[in-house]
Design a protein around this motif. Structure first.
Motif, mmCIF file in Angstrom:
data_model
loop_
_atom_site.group_PDB
_atom_site.id
_atom_site.type_symbol
_atom_site.label_atom_id
_atom_site.label_comp_id
_atom_site.label_asym_id
_atom_site.label_seq_id
_atom_site.Cartn_x
_atom_site.Cartn_y
_atom_site.Cartn_z
ATOM 1 N N THR A 47 40.332 36.671 51.242
ATOM 2 C CA THR A 47 39.856 35.540 50.442
ATOM 3 C C THR A 47 38.871 35.952 49.341
ATOM 4 N N CYS A 59 42.690 26.657 53.468
ATOM 5 C CA CYS A 59 41.811 26.446 54.603
ATOM 6 C C CYS A 59 40.671 25.575 54.106
ATOM 7 N N ARG A 81 34.511 39.010 40.628
ATOM 8 C CA ARG A 81 35.007 40.195 41.334
ATOM 9 C C ARG A 81 34.356 40.211 42.716
ATOM 10 N N PRO A 82 35.147 40.380 43.759
ATOM 11 C CA PRO A 82 34.563 40.358 45.107
ATOM 12 C C PRO A 82 33.999 41.736 45.477
HETATM 13 C C1 LIG Z 1 36.735 39.188 34.608
HETATM 14 C C2 LIG Z 1 37.424 40.073 35.588
HETATM 15 C C3 LIG Z 1 38.080 41.200 35.118
HETATM 16 C C4 LIG Z 1 38.744 42.022 36.002
HETATM 17 N N1 LIG Z 1 39.415 43.105 35.496
HETATM 18 C C5 LIG Z 1 40.125 43.881 36.333
HETATM 19 C C6 LIG Z 1 40.891 44.966 35.815
HETATM 20 O O1 LIG Z 1 40.923 45.212 34.615
HETATM 21 N N2 LIG Z 1 41.574 45.722 36.699
HETATM 22 C C7 LIG Z 1 41.567 45.458 38.024
HETATM 23 O O2 LIG Z 1 42.229 46.161 38.757
HETATM 24 N N3 LIG Z 1 40.858 44.455 38.544
HETATM 25 C C8 LIG Z 1 40.133 43.654 37.737
HETATM 26 N N4 LIG Z 1 39.408 42.613 38.234
HETATM 27 C C9 LIG Z 1 39.251 42.487 39.697
HETATM 28 C C10 LIG Z 1 40.353 41.731 40.353
HETATM 29 O O3 LIG Z 1 40.669 40.548 39.683
HETATM 30 C C11 LIG Z 1 39.902 41.385 41.781
HETATM 31 O O4 LIG Z 1 39.454 42.561 42.391
HETATM 32 C C12 LIG Z 1 41.057 40.838 42.560
HETATM 33 O O5 LIG Z 1 41.477 39.617 41.999
HETATM 34 C C13 LIG Z 1 40.664 40.575 43.970
HETATM 35 O O6 LIG Z 1 41.809 40.147 44.640
HETATM 36 P P1 LIG Z 1 41.705 39.444 46.013
HETATM 37 O O7 LIG Z 1 43.110 39.102 46.395
HETATM 38 O O8 LIG Z 1 40.881 40.248 46.953
HETATM 39 O O9 LIG Z 1 40.872 38.115 45.723
HETATM 40 P P2 LIG Z 1 41.267 36.884 44.822
HETATM 41 O O10 LIG Z 1 42.194 37.281 43.736
HETATM 42 O O11 LIG Z 1 39.990 36.230 44.442
HETATM 43 O O12 LIG Z 1 42.077 35.954 45.835
HETATM 44 C C14 LIG Z 1 41.453 35.291 46.898
HETATM 45 C C15 LIG Z 1 42.202 34.004 47.108
HETATM 46 O O13 LIG Z 1 41.778 33.409 48.336
HETATM 47 C C16 LIG Z 1 41.795 32.016 48.148
HETATM 48 N N5 LIG Z 1 40.915 31.402 49.161
HETATM 49 C C17 LIG Z 1 39.585 31.521 49.273
HETATM 50 N N6 LIG Z 1 39.120 30.852 50.339
HETATM 51 C C18 LIG Z 1 40.207 30.301 50.924
HETATM 52 C C19 LIG Z 1 40.391 29.511 52.061
HETATM 53 N N7 LIG Z 1 39.344 29.132 52.828
HETATM 54 N N8 LIG Z 1 41.635 29.121 52.373
HETATM 55 C C20 LIG Z 1 42.690 29.496 51.622
HETATM 56 N N9 LIG Z 1 42.586 30.259 50.520
HETATM 57 C C21 LIG Z 1 41.355 30.662 50.178
HETATM 58 C C22 LIG Z 1 41.296 31.810 46.746
HETATM 59 O O14 LIG Z 1 41.687 30.550 46.252
HETATM 60 C C23 LIG Z 1 41.993 32.963 46.022
HETATM 61 O O15 LIG Z 1 43.239 32.569 45.522
HETATM 62 C C24 LIG Z 1 38.735 41.746 37.384
HETATM 63 C C25 LIG Z 1 38.069 40.615 37.847
HETATM 64 C C26 LIG Z 1 37.414 39.779 36.960
HETATM 65 C C27 LIG Z 1 36.709 38.566 37.476
#
Ligand SMILES: Cc1cc2nc3c(=O)[nH]c(=O)nc-3n(C[C@H](O)[C@H](O)[C@H](O)COP(=O)(O)OP(=O)(O)OC[C@H]3O[C@@H](n4cnc5c(N)ncnc54)[C@H](O)[C@@H]3O)c2cc1C
Length: 372
Positions: free
Chosen positions: A60, A23, A171-172
């Motif tokens: 996202t 997006c 981390r969100p």
């Molecule tokens: C350093 C670190 C260590 C972590 N360690 C752990 C752990 O040990 N154990 C654990 O369970 N969790 C861990 N986490 C947390 C975990 O990585 C996140 O909670 C998880 O990735 C969140 O997933 P999500 O799908 O909500 O978001 P994300 O994985 O961030 O995915 C969101 C996606 O949306 C996409 N996006 C955004 N805006 C748009 C748009 N407008 N159009 C299209 N696509 C879009 C982005 O490109 C991205 O790919 C860690 C995080 C970090 C940063």
């Protein structure tokens, strides 16, 4: 059901030719018909497309912080991104025989050190992040925190020069509280449905990702007015059905390596190698990833850039940053026939990867982070 950023209805990645769906930054928004969400405007393969859908799910992550598409009169969700970094170091500098948790001076949460082949992965940090979410990187300060923690806890002289690669992300976190620092914010998840029918999945962790997915599906079905039991809990993840770890381990070699990465789907990578023995070559000497994995990533895993392959489908950028830079042209050459790249597009991909590596190296020495 349309979901940012992936189509929830997408079956096995082998079933369809992937499209690069994105997006437009800060503009990707659901369309509305008489106050109800009726689809979304997305960009796919450089083209803007209006997708009609009965229900739209926002998933996202941290990017929700910068998104202002919530219907007027509805409170927007508040996301507080917390940055975390990991660095890769040579295992020989630590020689740990198990994963260990250890104290980081000045930080409440401990760090972990885990062996990964000939490297160890050290992380993580937890700091407020207000910068550009598309360009999160490991700075010299971030790396220093981890290096200091390692030298305080282990008998080693490891330094910045030993860093083989770094990775940073956010981390969100759902910002319900006025917590002083991000480490105090719970990692809980939330699924909300706005009055216009927009479903959003917020917060959480990877380890509860499937549970969050179930809750998201349940919320979407409620919007659709259907009553069905969500099948997620009984659906194996891709490559898990029939996986027999012991037999793959006994096979050893590349079969074990591929099975560890793809589970039972490894048979499709093996087929690429059977069709062309040149595909058995490693991408980077001394690292386990094979040329066939590049082709598989482009053909079946929606990899669209050299960085997709080297940083995310494989971990070469993390464990062998400099050598991965040298492999960029070969990787682009393997991807080109799969994705129909012209020689100019190949050059562009190689240059873009080279620039990304330069930026990563620079950040590790200068601390200059991109601003939102
Ligand atoms: C350093 C670190 C260590 C972590 N360690 C752990 C752990 O040990 N154990 C654990 O369970 N969790 C861990 N986490 C947390 C975990 O990585 C996140 O909670 C998880 O990735 C969140 O997933 P999500 O799908 O909500 O978001 P994300 O994985 O961030 O995915 C969101 C996606 O949306 C996409 N996006 C955004 N805006 C748009 C748009 N407008 N159009 C299209 N696509 C879009 C982005 O490109 C991205 O790919 C860690 C995080 C970090 C940063």
């Amino acid at each position: 059901v349309f979901s940012f950023p992936v189509l929830m209805t997408t079956p096995s990645p082998r079933a369809t030719r992937p499209r690069h769906i994105r997006c437009p930054k800060n503009q990707g928004r659901p369309t509305r018909d008489t106050g109800r969400v009726s689809g979304a405007v997305v960009e796919a393969d450089g083209q803007e497309i209006v997708v009609r859908a009965s229900v739209v799910v926002m998933a996202t992550g941290s990017w929700l912080r910068d998104w202002d598409g919530t219907a007027p009169g509805t409170d927007a969700p508040t996301i507080r991104p917390a940055k975390g970094v990991h660095i890769a170091l040579p295992w020989l500098k630590i020689r740990n025989t198990s994963s260990l948790t250890f104290q980081v001076p000045g930080q409440k949460t401990p760090a972990t050190i885990t062996r990964w082949g000939d490297s160890v992965l050290v992380g993580t940090t937890d700091t407020e992040y207000t910068g550009d979410l598309d360009h999160v990187g490991c700075t010299a300060d971030d790396a220093d925190v981890l290096l200091h923690a390692v030298t305080s806890s282990f008998d080693t002289d490891v330094s910045a020069a030993d860093i083989q690669g770094s990775i940073a992300g956010t981390r969100p976190l759902v910002a319900r509280s006025n917590a002083k620092n991000t480490a105090e914010i719970p990692r809980s998840s939330e699924v909300r449905t706005d009055p216009d029918g927009l479903v959003s999945i917020l917060g959480g962790k990877l380890t509860i990702g499937r549970h969050m997915g179930m809750q998201g599906i349940d919320a979407a079905e409620k919007v659709l007015g259907v009553q069905r039991r969500c099948r997620t809990a009984d659906t194996p993840i891709l490559g898990a059905a029939g996986y027999d770890e012991a037999s793959f381990t006994a096979s050893g070699g590349w079969e074990d390596h591929l099975a560890e990465r793809y589970g039972t789907e490894s048979r499709f990578v093996s087929q690429i190698m059977a069709d062309d023995p040149a595909m058995r070559e490693p991408i980077v000497a001394g690292q386990p990833y094979l040329a066939a994995e590049v082709v598989y990533a482009a053909r079946h895993e929606m990899a669209h850039t050299v960085d997709d392959v080297l940083a995310r489908r494989t971990r070469l950028r993390l464990f062998a940053r400099d050598a991965s830079d040298g492999a960029a042209r070969r990787v682009a050459g393997l991807m080109a026939p799969e994705l129909g790249w012209t020689p100019q597009q190949v050059d562009h991909q190689v240059a873009a990867y080279h620039e990304a590596i330069q930026t990563e190296r620079q950040l590790l020495t200068t601390n200059t982070e991109a601003q939102a």
